[in-house]
Design a protein around this motif. Structure first.
Motif, PDB file in Angstrom:
ATOM      1  N   VAL A  48      37.227  34.452  31.752  1.00  8.70           N
ATOM      2  CA  VAL A  48      37.949  33.324  32.907  1.00  8.70           C
ATOM      3  C   VAL A  48      37.549  32.923  33.891  1.00  8.70           C
ATOM      4  O   VAL A  48      36.773  32.486  34.562  1.00  8.70           O
ATOM      5  N   ALA A  49      38.112  31.736  34.367  1.00  7.18           N
ATOM      6  CA  ALA A  49      37.398  30.240  34.859  1.00  7.18           C
ATOM      7  C   ALA A  49      38.384  30.259  36.343  1.00  7.18           C
ATOM      8  O   ALA A  49      38.140  29.461  37.436  1.00  7.18           O
ATOM      9  N   SER A  50      39.859  30.539  36.783  1.00  4.21           N
ATOM     10  CA  SER A  50      40.148  31.420  37.799  1.00  4.21           C
ATOM     11  C   SER A  50      41.172  32.120  37.695  1.00  4.21           C
ATOM     12  O   SER A  50      41.888  32.428  36.767  1.00  4.21           O
ATOM     13  N   GLY A  51      42.160  32.579  38.791  1.00  5.33           N
ATOM     14  CA  GLY A  51      43.355  33.095  39.061  1.00  5.33           C
ATOM     15  C   GLY A  51      42.216  34.540  38.906  1.00  5.33           C
ATOM     16  O   GLY A  51      41.268  35.175  38.613  1.00  5.33           O
ATOM     17  N   ARG A  52      42.739  35.784  38.477  1.00  2.00           N
ATOM     18  CA  ARG A  52      43.063  36.802  38.173  1.00  2.00           C
ATOM     19  C   ARG A  52      43.855  37.493  36.960  1.00  2.00           C
ATOM     20  O   ARG A  52      45.148  37.848  37.466  1.00  2.00           O
ATOM     21  N   ALA A  53      43.084  38.643  36.295  1.00  2.00           N
ATOM     22  CA  ALA A  53      44.020  39.648  35.115  1.00  2.00           C
ATOM     23  C   ALA A  53      43.599  40.842  35.197  1.00  2.00           C
ATOM     24  O   ALA A  53      42.790  41.197  36.228  1.00  2.00           O
ATOM     25  N   ARG A  54      44.402  41.273  34.856  1.00  2.00           N
ATOM     26  CA  ARG A  54      44.406  42.856  34.962  1.00  2.00           C
ATOM     27  C   ARG A  54      44.180  43.333  33.338  1.00  2.00           C
ATOM     28  O   ARG A  54      45.661  42.803  32.687  1.00  2.00           O
ATOM     29  N   LEU A  55      43.727  44.328  33.103  1.00  2.00           N
ATOM     30  CA  LEU A  55      43.263  44.313  31.806  1.00  2.00           C
ATOM     31  C   LEU A  55      43.730  45.624  31.923  1.00  2.00           C
ATOM     32  O   LEU A  55      43.119  47.232  32.830  1.00  2.00           O
ATOM     33  N   PHE A  56      44.504  46.855  30.940  1.00  2.00           N
ATOM     34  CA  PHE A  56      45.327  47.936  31.001  1.00  2.00           C
ATOM     35  C   PHE A  56      45.439  47.860  30.120  1.00  2.00           C
ATOM     36  O   PHE A  56      45.434  46.772  28.429  1.00  2.00           O
ATOM     37  N   LEU A  57      45.465  49.698  29.391  1.00  2.00           N
ATOM     38  CA  LEU A  57      46.097  50.274  28.150  1.00  2.00           C
ATOM     39  C   LEU A  57      47.698  50.690  28.860  1.00  2.00           C
ATOM     40  O   LEU A  57      48.093  51.309  30.326  1.00  2.00           O
ATOM     41  N   ALA A  58      48.562  50.970  27.408  1.00  2.00           N
ATOM     42  CA  ALA A  58      49.853  51.398  27.961  1.00  2.00           C
ATOM     43  C   ALA A  58      50.790  52.361  26.941  1.00  2.00           C
ATOM     44  O   ALA A  58      49.876  51.525  25.489  1.00  2.00           O
ATOM     45  N   TYR A  59      51.158  52.785  26.844  1.00  2.00           N
ATOM     46  CA  TYR A  59      51.671  54.482  25.859  1.00  2.00           C
ATOM     47  C   TYR A  59      52.999  54.561  26.399  1.00  2.00           C
ATOM     48  O   TYR A  59      53.138  54.669  27.206  1.00  2.00           O
ATOM     49  N   GLU A  60      54.222  53.607  26.016  1.00  2.00           N
ATOM     50  CA  GLU A  60      55.274  54.450  26.366  1.00  2.00           C
ATOM     51  C   GLU A  60      55.654  53.919  27.158  1.00  2.00           C
ATOM     52  O   GLU A  60      55.478  52.474  27.494  1.00  2.00           O
ATOM     53  N   GLU A  87      48.071  37.128  38.876  1.00  2.00           N
ATOM     54  CA  GLU A  87      48.265  35.444  39.708  1.00  2.00           C
ATOM     55  C   GLU A  87      48.406  34.659  38.560  1.00  2.00           C
ATOM     56  O   GLU A  87      47.792  34.595  37.160  1.00  2.00           O
ATOM     57  N   ASP A  88      48.276  33.055  38.995  1.00  2.00           N
ATOM     58  CA  ASP A  88      48.646  31.904  37.902  1.00  2.00           C
ATOM     59  C   ASP A  88      46.335  31.949  37.975  1.00  2.00           C
ATOM     60  O   ASP A  88      46.133  32.114  38.390  1.00  2.00           O
ATOM     61  N   THR A  89      47.222  31.926  36.025  1.00  2.00           N
ATOM     62  CA  THR A  89      45.134  32.447  35.932  1.00  2.00           C
ATOM     63  C   THR A  89      44.998  31.532  34.850  1.00  2.00           C
ATOM     64  O   THR A  89      45.722  30.520  33.695  1.00  2.00           O
ATOM     65  N   THR A  90      44.038  30.877  34.606  1.00  2.00           N
ATOM     66  CA  THR A  90      43.205  30.013  33.533  1.00  2.00           C
ATOM     67  C   THR A  90      42.380  30.689  32.947  1.00  2.00           C
ATOM     68  O   THR A  90      41.329  30.782  33.880  1.00  2.00           O
TER      69      THR A  90
END
Length: 213
Positions: A48-60, A87-90
């Protein structure tokens, strides 16, 4: 919010690592967009160079957040986890095969990546430990203390301001709780004077020791 404490971005700017750094290409993603899904065709390592990202698992229709990735955090695409932009992420992305090749020739890079992966594993074990052995309120308090000590803002009159930048739903998912349960817990902590809710994703903690007690 893994906060490994290892600045991989600064490491890549060191002299002599230009060829390695050139393997990482910038990719930008707008807020709320899907970055990677489990079926992503590329095997990549990204920073991640900038911004923030969400790491998640999904089922249905269910989701479970694993982490919030912030500047300097490292992860890969070859897992079941999904990644979306809070948010805007690079990101700086490189093929895993390229990174592996450089790990064979750059011992210092190998050592850094081993430390990063060790911190990621430590974070994962902490999540499992909390979910298995601690109730929701304890998980919430531990999370608030962690964020406060890592990135909280000390206030002139005392106390710590924490800017989570998360909605109640996102925070609940991160802690393995429902929105209603988390709202109840936060309101209870506020009634007890252990926190003050100051708008969306902003929490003031008057005293960290009192928060624990």
């Amino acid at each position: 919010m893994m906060q490994t404490g290892i600045d991989v971005l600064a490491f890549l700017r060191q002299p002599g690592l230009e060829e390695l750094a050139s393997c990482f290409q910038a990719r930008s993603y707008p807020k709320k967009s899907t970055i990677f899904s489990p079926n992503h065709p590329e095997d990549l390592i990204f920073i991640v160079a900038s911004g923030r990202a969400r790491l998640f698992l999904a089922y249905e229709d269910k989701e479970f957040a694993l982490a919030i990735l912030e500047r300097g955090d490292v992860y890969s695409t070859h897992t079941r986890a999904q990644v979306s932009a809070l948010e805007d992420t690079t990101l700086l992305c490189a093929r895993t095969s390229q990174v592996r090749r450089h790990m064979l020739t750059l011992p210092e890079f190998t050592a850094t990546m081993v430390r990063v992966l060790g911190e990621v594993l430590k974070h994962s074990i902490s999540i499992i430990d909390d979910l298995a052995f601690r109730d929701v309120q304890t998980r919430l308090v531990r999370f608030l203390r962690f964020v406060a000590t890592q990135s909280g803002e000390a206030q002139p009159g005392g106390g710590t301001l924490v800017r989570l930048g998360l909605t109640i739903e996102q925070l609940a998912s991160l802690l393995g709780a429902t929105r209603q349960t988390l709202s109840t817990m936060l309101n209870a902590l506020e009634r007890e004077g252990r926190v003050e809710l100051r708008g969306r994703g902003v929490i003031f903690i008057p005293n960290l020791d009192a928060l624990d007690r």
